[in-house]
Design an enzyme around this catalytic site. Structure first.
Site, PDB file in Angstrom:
ATOM      1  N   SER A 132       0.812  -1.223   0.000  1.00 56.58           N
ATOM      2  CA  SER A 132       0.000   0.000   0.000  1.00 56.58           C
ATOM      3  C   SER A 132       0.846   1.274   0.000  1.00 56.58           C
ATOM      4  O   SER A 132       0.347   2.332  -0.357  1.00 56.58           O
ATOM      5  CB  SER A 132      -0.949   0.011   1.193  1.00 56.58           C
ATOM      6  OG  SER A 132      -0.248   0.217   2.394  1.00 56.58           O
ATOM      7  N   LYS A 139       1.109   4.689   6.949  1.00 54.17           N
ATOM      8  CA  LYS A 139       0.404   5.497   5.946  1.00 54.17           C
ATOM      9  C   LYS A 139       1.006   6.899   5.900  1.00 54.17           C
ATOM     10  O   LYS A 139       1.779   7.289   6.771  1.00 54.17           O
ATOM     11  CB  LYS A 139      -1.098   5.623   6.268  1.00 54.17           C
ATOM     12  CG  LYS A 139      -1.855   4.317   6.286  1.00 54.17           C
ATOM     13  CD  LYS A 139      -1.951   3.665   4.932  1.00 54.17           C
ATOM     14  CE  LYS A 139      -2.673   2.332   5.032  1.00 54.17           C
ATOM     15  NZ  LYS A 139      -2.425   1.472   3.906  1.00 54.17           N
TER      16      LYS A 139
END
Length: 178
Positions: free
Chosen positions: A53, A96
């Site tokens: 990701s 993230k």
């Protein structure tokens, strides 16, 4: 004529002779391990990236050094790569990038991120032109997070609670390596 001589302290000399090299080495190794333990739990944490990701910035299996020190005196900035934990998403750490800051309005249109109505420069993203989200207004303690590889990222766009609160953030990525 009187001569004054300095008396030797034979007991401390004898004691020094008893400290053999193996004992000194053991003390040095113990001190190094104690320092490493303190640093790893209080100052830094080594975390392994799971999934793609955050590609191309980070890949599956990469390691990152994370520090909680930067956020002791300041708050995350847009673009910071952070590590946080939220049991509702996964039991492990989540990596993230910070996109939206407290009290901002975040929207994604045609794959482009807009903050308070203005498109942001997001060259580090692999984005999908069909990606649309929001708008959402963040709270005074909320952060909006995205993975760099949006097509493969489970991030703020998909979470039941899209904001990550400051208290959930462990720290900031200092550097990554594989």
């Amino acid at each position: 004529m009187i001569l004054i001589t300095k008396a030797k302290n034979n007991s401390s000399d004898r004691h020094r002779k008893r400290l053999n090299p193996e004992y000194k080495f053991l003390i040095l190794v113990s001190a190094a391990l104690a320092l490493a333990f303190i640093c790893s739990f209080l100052l830094f944490r080594l975390t392994r990236v799971s999934g793609d990701s955050m590609s191309p910035t980070l890949s599956d299996g990469d390691f990152i050094l994370v520090s909680s020190i930067p956020y002791k005196n300041e708050t995350p900035k847009r673009g910071d790569v952070i590590v946080f934990q939220r049991e509702a998403i996964t039991k492990g750490h989540i990596v993230k990038r910070v996109i939206g800051l407290p009290n901002e309005t975040v929207e994604i249109r045609g794959g482009r991120v807009f903050i308070n109505g203005s498109a942001i420069d997001d060259d580090y993203f692999v984005f999908d032109e069909d990606d649309n989200f929001g708008p959402i207004v963040l709270t005074e303690n909320g952060y909006f997070l995205l993975g760099d590889n949006r097509a493969k990222s489970n991030d703020s766009r998909f979470w039941e609670k899209p904001e990550v609160e400051f208290e959930e953030i462990y720290g900031k990525m200092i550097f990554g390596f594989n």
